[in-house]
Write an enzyme that holds these catalytic residues in place. Structure first.
Site, PDB file in Angstrom:
ATOM      1  N   ASN A  51      81.421 -43.216 -73.075  1.00  0.00           N
ATOM      2  CA  ASN A  51      80.785 -42.759 -74.315  1.00  0.00           C
ATOM      3  C   ASN A  51      81.769 -43.020 -75.462  1.00  0.00           C
ATOM      4  O   ASN A  51      82.944 -42.686 -75.344  1.00  0.00           O
ATOM      5  CB  ASN A  51      80.491 -41.241 -74.201  1.00  0.00           C
ATOM      6  CG  ASN A  51      79.533 -40.744 -75.268  1.00  0.00           C
ATOM      7  OD1 ASN A  51      79.635 -41.122 -76.426  1.00  0.00           O
ATOM      8  ND2 ASN A  51      78.607 -39.891 -74.859  1.00  0.00           N
ATOM      9  N   HIS A  73      63.373 -36.544 -67.217  1.00  0.00           N
ATOM     10  CA  HIS A  73      62.506 -36.101 -68.314  1.00  0.00           C
ATOM     11  C   HIS A  73      61.177 -36.853 -68.323  1.00  0.00           C
ATOM     12  O   HIS A  73      60.502 -36.898 -69.348  1.00  0.00           O
ATOM     13  CB  HIS A  73      63.241 -36.254 -69.656  1.00  0.00           C
ATOM     14  CG  HIS A  73      64.397 -35.305 -69.799  1.00  0.00           C
ATOM     15  ND1 HIS A  73      65.366 -35.423 -70.778  1.00  0.00           N
ATOM     16  CD2 HIS A  73      64.745 -34.203 -69.069  1.00  0.00           C
ATOM     17  CE1 HIS A  73      66.253 -34.429 -70.643  1.00  0.00           C
ATOM     18  NE2 HIS A  73      65.908 -33.696 -69.613  1.00  0.00           N
TER      19      HIS A  73
HETATM   20  P1  OAD Z   1      71.969 -37.667 -77.576  1.00  0.00           P
HETATM   21  O1  OAD Z   1      71.463 -38.300 -78.814  1.00  0.00           O
HETATM   22  O2  OAD Z   1      72.131 -36.196 -77.568  1.00  0.00           O
HETATM   23  O3  OAD Z   1      73.379 -38.299 -77.181  1.00  0.00           O
HETATM   24  C1  OAD Z   1      73.565 -39.697 -77.142  1.00  0.00           C
HETATM   25  C2  OAD Z   1      74.974 -39.970 -76.703  1.00  0.00           C
HETATM   26  O4  OAD Z   1      75.136 -41.353 -76.535  1.00  0.00           O
HETATM   27  C3  OAD Z   1      76.051 -39.511 -77.697  1.00  0.00           C
HETATM   28  O5  OAD Z   1      77.045 -38.747 -77.014  1.00  0.00           O
HETATM   29  C4  OAD Z   1      76.624 -40.820 -78.231  1.00  0.00           C
HETATM   30  O6  OAD Z   1      78.007 -40.735 -78.553  1.00  0.00           O
HETATM   31  C5  OAD Z   1      76.387 -41.742 -77.059  1.00  0.00           C
HETATM   32  N1  OAD Z   1      76.292 -43.169 -77.403  1.00  0.00           N
HETATM   33  C6  OAD Z   1      75.856 -43.744 -78.558  1.00  0.00           C
HETATM   34  N2  OAD Z   1      75.886 -45.078 -78.468  1.00  0.00           N
HETATM   35  C7  OAD Z   1      76.360 -45.370 -77.233  1.00  0.00           C
HETATM   36  C8  OAD Z   1      76.622 -46.584 -76.532  1.00  0.00           C
HETATM   37  N3  OAD Z   1      76.407 -47.780 -77.100  1.00  0.00           N
HETATM   38  N4  OAD Z   1      77.108 -46.503 -75.273  1.00  0.00           N
HETATM   39  C9  OAD Z   1      77.333 -45.308 -74.698  1.00  0.00           C
HETATM   40  N5  OAD Z   1      77.110 -44.140 -75.309  1.00  0.00           N
HETATM   41  C10 OAD Z   1      76.616 -44.158 -76.549  1.00  0.00           C
HETATM   42  O7  OAD Z   1      71.008 -38.162 -76.382  1.00  0.00           O
HETATM   43  P2  OAD Z   1      70.868 -37.596 -74.898  1.00  0.00           P
HETATM   44  O8  OAD Z   1      72.155 -37.081 -74.383  1.00  0.00           O
HETATM   45  O9  OAD Z   1      70.147 -38.630 -74.118  1.00  0.00           O
HETATM   46  O10 OAD Z   1      65.256 -34.694 -74.152  1.00  0.00           O
HETATM   47  O11 OAD Z   1      69.879 -36.380 -75.142  1.00  0.00           O
HETATM   48  C11 OAD Z   1      69.429 -35.638 -74.043  1.00  0.00           C
HETATM   49  C12 OAD Z   1      68.029 -35.196 -74.243  1.00  0.00           C
HETATM   50  O12 OAD Z   1      67.874 -34.583 -75.531  1.00  0.00           O
HETATM   51  C13 OAD Z   1      67.001 -36.310 -74.267  1.00  0.00           C
HETATM   52  O13 OAD Z   1      66.581 -36.720 -72.983  1.00  0.00           O
HETATM   53  C14 OAD Z   1      65.857 -35.673 -75.002  1.00  0.00           C
HETATM   54  C15 OAD Z   1      66.637 -35.042 -76.131  1.00  0.00           C
HETATM   55  O14 OAD Z   1      66.030 -33.977 -76.746  1.00  0.00           O
HETATM   56  C16 OAD Z   1      63.954 -34.425 -74.227  1.00  0.00           C
HETATM   57  O15 OAD Z   1      63.224 -34.983 -75.037  1.00  0.00           O
HETATM   58  C17 OAD Z   1      63.500 -33.392 -73.260  1.00  0.00           C
END
Ligand code: OAD
Length: 258
Positions: A223, A130
């Site tokens: 996760n 991204h």
């Molecule tokens: P999300 O906010 O959708 O998901 C974050 C994930 O991290 C969740 O499944 C949580 O359970 C997990 N989580 C939280 N704390 C954690 C920890 N300490 N260790 C491991 N896991 C943990 O974020 P992303 O999946 O990164 O895109 O979102 C994907 C994309 O959506 C981002 O890159 C962004 C957003 O819109 C763009 O901006 C294009």
């Protein structure tokens, strides 16, 4: 189908050696990370409690249309995020992945994060799916400029060619950078082990890298919460990245593999 779930240290005692053994034997390792890996560095996720998309309007801040409507608002927000990234430090999860790369013959880390924390932790073969908040690029020509630690001055958004400087990141409705996508897809396809860390696995195409391009790989998810791919991976470690990843690396170092 899922073979095992880790819900506490008792289960981790079995699962971590399994994941470590798979990594030790792997010829090729692919890791996909999301904002959860940076949560323990103090940066918010997008969809969790306190997540950015719970309190901010994605269409205003992370879309080409939102930027065209109000570039100052968009830059104000990204300047704040850049400040938060600069103030954050890589955590034990980022460090463990950098260490894991040193054990691996062929290692690729694809991240959806734009915070540069994997690079700051010492990971080398990083694919930023991204983009990143290190550079701004022009909406009109190919020009780029470094994205200062303090952010882009709001009176410098206009570029001399007639375009505007925008953050070098992917917004909703936009394609991923073609070269980054190809590198990540190829690495996911050839991997023997895939780790999926700290992502809700709902944003495509990045989420497809976890399970769609390689049916043979051993896939482990790290996760604390379930995700749509949890039922399709070999092993789910329900813990935080900064806790679980160092334990895996430690098990590999000690050769506590089965
Ligand atoms: P999300 O906010 O959708 O998901 C974050 C994930 O991290 C969740 O499944 C949580 O359970 C997990 N989580 C939280 N704390 C954690 C920890 N300490 N260790 C491991 N896991 C943990 O974020 P992303 O999946 O990164 O895109 O979102 C994907 C994309 O959506 C981002 O890159 C962004 C957003 O819109 C763009 O901006 C294009």
């Amino acid at each position: 189908m899922a073979e095992a779930y880790g819900t506490g240290w008792g289960t981790f005692q079995t699962l971590i050696p399994n994941v470590a053994a798979a990594l030790r034997q792997a010829k090729s390792v692919f890791v996909l990370t999301g904002s959860g890996i940076s949560a323990e560095s103090g940066l918010p996720t997008f969809r969790g409690v306190g997540g950015l998309w719970r309190t901010h309007r994605v269409e205003e801040l992370a879309s080409p249309e939102g930027f065209a409507r109000d570039p100052v608002l968009v830059w104000t927000w990204y300047n704040e995020r850049k400040g938060a990234h600069e103030g954050a430090q890589p955590n034990a999860g980022h460090d463990a992945l950098a260490q894991l790369e040193r054990f691996s013959r062929d290692f690729t880390l694809a991240t959806q994060n734009v915070d540069s924390l994997h690079l700051r932790a010492g990971s080398r073969n990083v694919v930023e799916l991204h983009g990143s908040l290190r550079e701004a690029r022009c909406t009109h020509c190919d020009a780029r400029r470094p994205f200062e630690a303090a952010g882009l001055p709001l009176d410098e958004i206009a570029h001399s060619c007639g375009g505007r400087w925008r953050p070098d990141i992917v917004w909703f409705g936009e394609s991923l950078p073609a070269a980054a996508w190809q590198r990540a897809r190829e690495a996911a396809s050839r991997a023997d082990v895939i780790l999926v860390v700290g992502t809700s696995a709902v944003v495509y195409p990045a989420a497809a890298l976890a399970t769609n391009y390689n049916r043979a790989a051993f896939v482990a998810e790290i996760n604390p919460e379930p995700t749509p791919i949890s039922d399709r991976v070999a092993c789910t470690l329900r813990g935080s990245a900064a806790d679980v990843l160092p334990r895996i690396v430690e098990a590999i170092s000690r050769d506590e593999t089965v």
